[in-house]
Scaffold this motif. Structure first.
Motif, PDB file in Angstrom:
ATOM      1  N   HIS A 263       0.834  -1.208   0.000  1.00 39.86           N
ATOM      2  CA  HIS A 263       0.000   0.000   0.000  1.00 39.86           C
ATOM      3  C   HIS A 263       0.869   1.259   0.000  1.00 39.86           C
ATOM      4  O   HIS A 263       0.565   2.235  -0.692  1.00 39.86           O
ATOM      5  CB  HIS A 263      -0.909   0.009   1.224  1.00 39.86           C
ATOM      6  N   GLY A 264       1.944   1.246   0.788  1.00 43.76           N
ATOM      7  CA  GLY A 264       2.819   2.410   0.843  1.00 43.76           C
ATOM      8  C   GLY A 264       3.538   2.667  -0.465  1.00 43.76           C
ATOM      9  O   GLY A 264       3.679   3.808  -0.906  1.00 43.76           O
TER      10      GLY A 264
ATOM     11  N   ALA B  76      -0.719  15.574   2.553  1.00 44.46           N
ATOM     12  CA  ALA B  76       0.248  14.536   2.927  1.00 44.46           C
ATOM     13  C   ALA B  76      -0.290  13.701   4.093  1.00 44.46           C
ATOM     14  O   ALA B  76      -0.164  12.468   4.100  1.00 44.46           O
ATOM     15  CB  ALA B  76       1.579  15.180   3.313  1.00 44.46           C
ATOM     16  N   ALA B  77      -0.916  14.376   5.069  1.00 42.39           N
ATOM     17  CA  ALA B  77      -1.482  13.665   6.216  1.00 42.39           C
ATOM     18  C   ALA B  77      -2.610  12.735   5.779  1.00 42.39           C
ATOM     19  O   ALA B  77      -2.738  11.614   6.275  1.00 42.39           O
ATOM     20  CB  ALA B  77      -1.979  14.664   7.252  1.00 42.39           C
ATOM     21  N   LYS B  78      -3.444  13.188   4.831  1.00 45.23           N
ATOM     22  CA  LYS B  78      -4.534  12.351   4.336  1.00 45.23           C
ATOM     23  C   LYS B  78      -4.005  11.120   3.618  1.00 45.23           C
ATOM     24  O   LYS B  78      -4.558  10.015   3.750  1.00 45.23           O
ATOM     25  CB  LYS B  78      -5.426  13.161   3.386  1.00 45.23           C
TER      26      LYS B  78
ATOM     27  N   ILE C  63      -3.113   5.149   3.818  1.00 44.32           N
ATOM     28  CA  ILE C  63      -2.235   3.977   3.812  1.00 44.32           C
ATOM     29  C   ILE C  63      -2.444   3.162   5.087  1.00 44.32           C
ATOM     30  O   ILE C  63      -2.555   1.927   5.042  1.00 44.32           O
ATOM     31  CB  ILE C  63      -0.765   4.413   3.689  1.00 44.32           C
ATOM     32  N   ALA C  64      -2.498   3.848   6.233  1.00 39.52           N
ATOM     33  CA  ALA C  64      -2.682   3.157   7.516  1.00 39.52           C
ATOM     34  C   ALA C  64      -4.008   2.407   7.543  1.00 39.52           C
ATOM     35  O   ALA C  64      -4.084   1.267   8.026  1.00 39.52           O
ATOM     36  CB  ALA C  64      -2.627   4.170   8.656  1.00 39.52           C
ATOM     37  N   ARG C  65      -5.055   3.026   7.025  1.00 32.63           N
ATOM     38  CA  ARG C  65      -6.364   2.366   7.011  1.00 32.63           C
ATOM     39  C   ARG C  65      -6.395   1.189   6.047  1.00 32.63           C
ATOM     40  O   ARG C  65      -7.044   0.172   6.316  1.00 32.63           O
ATOM     41  CB  ARG C  65      -7.439   3.394   6.641  1.00 32.63           C
ATOM     42  N   GLN C  66      -5.706   1.304   4.923  1.00 37.49           N
ATOM     43  CA  GLN C  66      -5.639   0.186   3.979  1.00 37.49           C
ATOM     44  C   GLN C  66      -4.909  -1.009   4.607  1.00 37.49           C
ATOM     45  O   GLN C  66      -5.338  -2.156   4.454  1.00 37.49           O
ATOM     46  CB  GLN C  66      -4.913   0.629   2.702  1.00 37.49           C
TER      47      GLN C  66
END
Length: 235
Positions: free
Chosen positions: A53-54, A90-92, A97-100
């Motif tokens: 994802h990242g 950038a924060a969004k 990525i974290a949620r994915q």
């Protein structure tokens, strides 16, 4: 209660949760964590490939960070609207990525606990990877987050989950229990037992060792090494 960098508010409540036991299946699975594949298991159908994802969002994140760098305010001066916008974008991207990663981990964990009663998991803490050349890929694999979701899901559905000490798991044979004299280099991806001649992918062998070492021997897994590092149950 707290507010994240996107302005979203979150509240946390501690309540007594009731377990939701699932029907017994009689199955057992061994799980080994890795970087090429986030999780390699004794069941080919349940291997968790690296979702990357990242990596898929890296270009977008880099673009926003360049926007921030160009608009960075001088010391003592207020940030411009352009800088604040770039920072929010950038924060969004990072939040997405974290949620994915969390979504992928939860779906995989639910599938594992639904189909297996007993789970032997490598009790792996990948902190040392942060100082290696695999740091970025290891972080993207989100091993710790995936392990955390699996432990929570097993607890919720009353599955027997055992955390196995990872010492020597790349040296032991999952078939006969023999231990190699030297550790395999990371570049060597095939395990060959000099005692019984068994040949298998390195991570598949390690997953089988987890299962045998935890004492969860299904049909076809025999002669496992009885003495190994201690195994602890997930709290």
């Amino acid at each position: 209660m707290y507010q994240d960098n996107l302005g979203h508010w979150y509240a946390s409540f501690v309540v007594q949760a009731e377990g939701q036991p699932l029907p017994e299946t009689g199955g057992a699975i061994g799980i080994d964590w890795g970087v090429k594949e986030t999780a390699t298991t004794t069941s080919d159908a349940h291997d968790l490939r690296h979702p990357e994802h990242g990596k898929k969002t890296a270009g977008k994140v880099a673009r926003y960070q360049r926007m921030m760098a160009r608009r960075r305010p001088k010391p003592g001066r207020a940030a411009s609207k352009g800088y604040r916008t770039a920072k929010r974008l950038a924060a969004k991207a990072h939040k997405k990525i974290a949620r994915q990663r969390q979504d992928t981990a939860r779906k995989w964990a639910k599938r594992v606990v639904t189909e297996f009663d007993q789970i032997a998991v490598e009790d792996f803490r990948p902190r040392f990877l942060a100082k290696s050349t695999m740091a970025r890929k290891a972080a993207d694999a989100a091993i710790s987050a995936t392990k955390h979701e699996l432990i929570n899901m097993a607890r919720k559905h009353a599955r027997d989950m055992r955390l196995v000490n990872p010492a020597h798991t790349t040296m032991d044979c999952g078939r006969c229990g023999a231990r190699a004299k030297h550790a395999l280099p990371l570049s060597e991806r095939t395990y060959t037992c000099t005692a019984c001649g068994a040949v298998s992918p390195r991570d598949k062998n390690s997953a089988r060792v987890m299962l045998v070492r935890a004492g969860l021997n299904p049909a076809g897994v025999d002669r496992g090494r009885p003495d190994g590092p201690p195994v602890r149950r997930a709290a």
